[in-house]
Design an enzyme around this catalytic site. Structure first.
Site, short mmCIF file in Angstrom:
data_model
loop_
_atom_site.label_atom_id
_atom_site.label_comp_id
_atom_site.label_asym_id
_atom_site.label_seq_id
_atom_site.Cartn_x
_atom_site.Cartn_y
_atom_site.Cartn_z
N ASP A 103 80.87 106.39 147.41
CA ASP A 103 80.09 107.10 146.41
C ASP A 103 78.69 106.48 146.23
OD1 ASP A 103 79.59 109.07 144.62
OD2 ASP A 103 80.86 108.29 143.03
N HIS B 44 73.32 111.11 152.52
CA HIS B 44 74.59 111.24 153.24
C HIS B 44 74.47 110.66 154.65
CE1 HIS B 44 76.37 113.29 149.95
NE2 HIS B 44 75.65 114.40 150.06
N LEU C 193 93.11 98.68 164.43
CA LEU C 193 92.89 99.09 163.04
C LEU C 193 93.22 100.57 162.92
CD1 LEU C 193 91.61 98.69 160.14
CD2 LEU C 193 89.45 99.40 161.16
C1 IPE Z 1 79.36 110.47 147.93
O1 IPE Z 1 78.06 110.42 147.44
C2 IPE Z 1 79.47 111.35 149.15
C3 IPE Z 1 80.25 112.59 148.97
C4 IPE Z 1 80.81 112.94 147.85
C5 IPE Z 1 80.38 113.46 150.11
P1 IPE Z 1 77.57 111.38 146.28
O2 IPE Z 1 76.86 112.53 146.91
O3 IPE Z 1 78.68 111.72 145.36
O4 IPE Z 1 76.50 110.43 145.57
P2 IPE Z 1 76.06 110.47 144.04
O5 IPE Z 1 77.27 110.32 143.19
O6 IPE Z 1 75.36 111.77 143.83
O7 IPE Z 1 75.13 109.30 143.93
MG MG Z 2 79.24 110.90 143.52
#
Ligand code: IPE
Ligand code: MG
Length: 215
Positions: free
Chosen positions: A2, A19, A113
């Site tokens: 996250d 991402h 792994l």
């Molecule tokens: C996590 O990062 C990735 C996925 C949920 C695919 P987020 O996109 O939730 O990142 P924040 O919470 O907005 O910072």
């Molecule tokens: Mg998030």
């Protein structure tokens, strides 16, 4: 994993760049886990709730997952990393599903792994699905019998769950399997979470005394 969105926002970048950075952060952690002798590593890539994000963000994520399978994960077969996806398989686009299942086949014999990638995964959805299958099978209605119907019955329960980006909640991750997991929470956003912090989370875990409800 996250914090990708906040990582991008802090840099004035598009969320897709967050991402992308998040996807690049995975390989060093997998490599470190393998080098430290961790046998099983599960990562939460995409939840059953993440479909509710904008069409643009979901499309970017699917693209980035496909690129990641091609670029990062394919090489893991030679490194001995057996990769399996955990979650629903009826909603991902066909072209992505083919790549995912290709990777599973390509790494099936790897033994160093076991990497589990939770994709279109939700703990509640998994539990409901398992309950339905168990009812169809007519039992046995025991904890062991139930666990046989989870998405990946052979996946070990996590000893340690690491939650990045300062959130203090489970967000539907491995609800059944984490009943006695230890937790480490860190403020670090996933794209910045590197091997050093991973190692220190494992050291933290190593200090815990686990009693599983006993004395
Ligand atoms: C996590 O990062 C990735 C996925 C949920 C695919 P987020 O996109 O939730 O990142 P924040 O919470 O907005 O910072
Ligand atoms: Mg998030």
């Amino acid at each position: 994993m996250d914090g990708n969105g906040r990582w991008a926002e802090a840099r004035g970048l598009d969320v897709a760049e967050g991402h992308r950075a998040g996807a690049r952060a995975l390989h060093p952690i997998v490599k470190t886990a393998k080098d430290l002798g961790v046998g099983s590593l599960a990562v939460y890539a995409f939840s059953t709730e993440n479909w509710a994000r904008s069409a643009d963000e979901v499309a970017a994520l699917m693209q980035i997952f496909a690129e990641t399978v091609d670029r990062e994960l394919a090489g893991l077969a030679e490194e001995g990393v057996h990769t399996q996806f955990v979650g629903r398989r009826d909603r991902a686009p066909d072209w992505l599903l083919e790549k995912m299942e290709g990777l599973e086949r390509a790494t099936v014999a790897a033994r160093r792994l076991h990497l589990w990638i939770a994709f279109d995964y939700g703990g509640r959805a998994e539990i409901v699905e398992a309950a339905r299958h168990l009812a169809n099978a007519g039992g046995p209605f025991t904890e062991e019998g139930f666990a046989q119907h989870l998405y990946a019955p052979e996946m070990p329960d996590p000893d340690l769950v690491i939650r990045t980006s300062g959130e203090l909640r489970l967000s539907n991750f491995l609800l059944w399997q984490s009943a006695y997991a230890e937790y480490v929470f860190t403020e670090t956003l996933w794209p910045d979470f590197g091997p050093d912090e991973f190692r220190s989370a494992l050291e933290d875990y190593a200090q815990r005394r686990r009693r599983f409800g006993g004395r």
